[in-house]
Design an enzyme around this catalytic site. Structure first.
Site, mmCIF file in Angstrom:
data_model
loop_
_atom_site.group_PDB
_atom_site.id
_atom_site.type_symbol
_atom_site.label_atom_id
_atom_site.label_comp_id
_atom_site.label_asym_id
_atom_site.label_seq_id
_atom_site.Cartn_x
_atom_site.Cartn_y
_atom_site.Cartn_z
ATOM 1 N N GLY A 194 -56.413 -18.091 21.317
ATOM 2 C CA GLY A 194 -55.745 -17.339 22.365
ATOM 3 C C GLY A 194 -55.472 -15.880 22.060
ATOM 4 N N GLY A 206 -57.782 -13.567 21.580
ATOM 5 C CA GLY A 206 -58.802 -12.705 22.164
ATOM 6 C C GLY A 206 -60.029 -12.492 21.299
ATOM 7 C CE LYS A 207 -61.295 -17.240 17.370
ATOM 8 N NZ LYS A 207 -60.043 -17.795 17.859
ATOM 9 C CB THR A 208 -64.238 -15.244 23.149
ATOM 10 O OG1 THR A 208 -64.274 -16.440 22.358
ATOM 11 C CG2 THR A 208 -65.479 -15.207 24.028
ATOM 12 C CB SER A 209 -61.816 -10.890 25.096
ATOM 13 O OG SER A 209 -61.462 -11.973 25.915
ATOM 14 C CG ASP A 262 -64.100 -21.278 19.742
ATOM 15 O OD1 ASP A 262 -63.773 -22.472 19.596
ATOM 16 O OD2 ASP A 262 -63.317 -20.397 20.115
ATOM 17 C CB THR A 311 -58.302 -19.495 23.879
ATOM 18 O OG1 THR A 311 -59.403 -18.584 24.004
ATOM 19 C CG2 THR A 311 -58.468 -20.276 22.581
#
Length: 588
Positions: free
Chosen positions: A23, A25-28, A50, A507
């Site tokens: 949550g 913001g790794k992906t963003s 992930d 997430t």
């Protein structure tokens, strides 16, 4: 000193690994970095390992484990490695040869040992190791960006000699995640090459993604230390979601800003040594190419006030408490990923039930241990008793018990592997669950509210261990009678309520959904969901926060579907809710 993060003006190593708790913001940030570098003219491969990956939603197209070019972004290629599928295939490679040769209970035991998070992460590591060491592939790109890095626990396992020996095939020592490496002996050289690349500061940068909040900052500190100890020294800290301006006339806006400021003032000393960058708080959902391009543009704020607000149900927490009161459930678990507010929700439920005349025992693993000192005034709450289970003490007690049983059976290398295996997340869950089980067993004539419960995998692991023990004369570890009795109790919805706590963000909701499915494997059905810290429920007029509030609607709809409408909402609060009276306010 903290600078704004702008990949347009920065130089990067060939490999970038983004890591951080769910949550943050790794992906963003990984996606936006990949797009920025591609727009800059660099040839980029973005890879997600992930299990809860939402890359397909981000780019609005189907993705596989084979790199595909994103049509609207020249030079950008994306692959979505599915570690769950890889783990399933890997598990069958390990277990398959023993089918029809060993008793069914033993096969079930082996399968469950290979069903946990450790196996999924090993499978993910196997997938990206194959990619990372493929010279024909890697030379095609200027940068390869990985969304989700391996944990220190996994990398330490890979570096132990015993992980590659036949020790795992024979051991029945009590390890909580026995055998995730059992089928990978032929990959040792490949993994050594991968770890060497990870440790090279010239080739790899570890991007520690966090938010300006206490819990994620502590998690980033732990990851930085763990990964630094095994050689991954080239690190940067990325603080995502920094609120740069606020509306003083809006109480929520003012409180949000002050909370971030206080968290950053208390940033752990270890992180102060790491080069730090900030990403401004966005007012929009970070999905779609154009929104990703705007993420690092400090001036890019959508006209969020024109967004239409869908009328979502925001039932209060008191509805959940009333339901427990009426149904007569005696054991209540709060479950969810770290940082979503399980402790506060468990405490509030306990206080709400006391206010309805019940005698309640609240037990928690909260390391802050603030519950005790705010709740001992018997004149205020004579029907509420509180205990705190210290995870470190329980884990050490459990580990020492297993190691003492195994010292005469294992050599030095075997013990080294066992000690590392007992640092796994499953070990902590098992150790804490044993302590919880003892409290429930002793409790009588009161409702027991338990903060932080084990996953379905851990419950099945304990159950399988019990069956395994009955089937043959050796076991992976004794399962106490209190645990054996609590497992079926958990499955009885008339007696036990399981409450999933989440945030209305991508997430946390995806991870909570995975937790729900995991529990269903163990025949446990959650009774309620709690959406905590909802900006939507505050009716804030701050432009940025209002945009964030509107972006919650999509995930509230998903929760409504997942919970069959059995969910309640707690508005965002500026401070941690501490003390009986403050908790009581959340129940009205």
């Amino acid at each position: 000193m903290t600078h704004l993060y702008n990949p347009q003006t920065m130089e990067f190593t060939p490999f970038l690994f983004f890591t951080g708790k769910g949550g943050v913001g790794k992906t963003s940030t990984a996606c936006a970095t990949a797009i920025t570098l591609a727009d800059k003219g660099k040839r980029v491969l973005l890879v997600s390992t992930d299990p809860a990956s939402n890359l397909q939603d981000v780019f609005g197209m189907e993705l596989t484990n084979q790199p595909v070019e994103i049509p609207s972004v020249n030079n950008l290629f994306v692959a979505n490695l599915d570690p769950e599928t890889a783990a399933t295939q890997y598990k069958e490679r390990v277990v398959g040869p023993y089918r029809e040769k060993l008793p069914e209970a033993v096969i079930n035991q082996m399968e469950e040992q290979l069903s946990g998070a450790c196996t999924v992460e090993i499978a993910a590591f196997d997938e990206f190791s194959s990619l990372l060491t493929n010279k024909e592939l890697t030379k095609q790109y200027d940068h390869i960006i990985f969304d989700t890095a391996p944990t220190g626990h996994t990398l330490r396992l890979l570096q132990l000699p015993t992980a590659w020996s036949g020790f795992l095939e024979e051991s029945t020592h009590g390890a909580s995640c026995l055998g995730p490496l059992a089928g990978l002996s032929e990959k040792k050289k490949l993994y050594e090459e991968t770890v060497a690349k990870l440790s090279s500061g010239e080739q790899t940068t570890l991007v520690l993604v966090t938010r300006p909040d206490i819990s994620p900052l502590q998690e980033a500190t732990r990851a930085s230390k763990e990964l630094g100890e095994i050689g991954i020294q080239n690190q940067v800290l990325l603080i995502n979601g920094m609120m740069q301006n606020h509306v003083k006339e809006d109480e929520v806006s003012q409180a949000f800003y002050e909370r971030q400021t206080k968290a950053l003032e208390r940033i752990p000393a270890e992180l102060k040594q790491v080069t730090t960058y900030a990403v401004p708080l966005a007012s929009f959902n970070i999905t779609g190419i154009e929104n990703l391009r705007k993420l690092f543009m400090n001036s890019a704020i959508l006209d969020v006030m024109t967004l239409e607000s869908e009328d979502m149900k925001t039932a209060p927490l008191k509805d959940l408490i009333e339901n427990i009161h009426k149904t007569g459930q005696r054991v209540i678990f709060t479950m969810g990923k770290g940082g979503v507010g399980k402790t506060t929700v468990a405490s509030t439920i306990a206080v709400g039930l006391v206010e309805k005349g019940h005698k309640v025992h609240l037990t928690t693993t909260d390391p802050a241990a603030h519950l005790g000192h705010v709740m001992h005034h018997e004149s205020v709450h004579g029907n509420l008793s509180v205990s705190r289970i210290d995870p470190k003490v329980e884990v050490e007690k459990y580990r020492e018990g297993i190691l003492n049983q195994s010292r005469e059976l294992l050599d030095e290398e075997g013990l080294a592997y066992l000690e590392e295996d007992l640092r796994s997340p499953c070990t902590e869950e098992i150790a804490i669950f044993r302590a919880f089980a003892n409290i429930v067993e002793k409790a009588s004539n009161e409702i027991v509210v338990i903060d932080t419960a084990p996953t379905g995998h851990t419950l099945l692991l304990l159950d399988a261990a019990h069956s395994y023990h009955k089937e043959i004369e050796r076991s992976i570890g004794e399962v106490p009678a209190s645990v054996q009795q609590l497992l079926p109790r958990l499955r009885n919805t008339k007696e036990t309520g399981v409450v999933i706590v989440t945030l209305a963000e991508a997430t946390p909701v995806l991870e909570a959904s995975r937790l729900q499915e995991d529990l269903k494997r163990a025949n446990i059905t959650p009774t309620w969901w709690v959406i905590n810290q909802s900006l939507y429920a505050t009716h804030t007029k701050d432009p940025i926060l209002h945009g964030r509030a509107m972006s919650e609607i999509e995930w509230m709809c998903e929760i409504e579907k997942r919970s069959n409408g059995q969910y309640v909402v707690i508005p965002w609060k500026a401070q941690d809710i501490v003390g009986y009276k403050n908790l009581k306010h959340l129940t009205v």
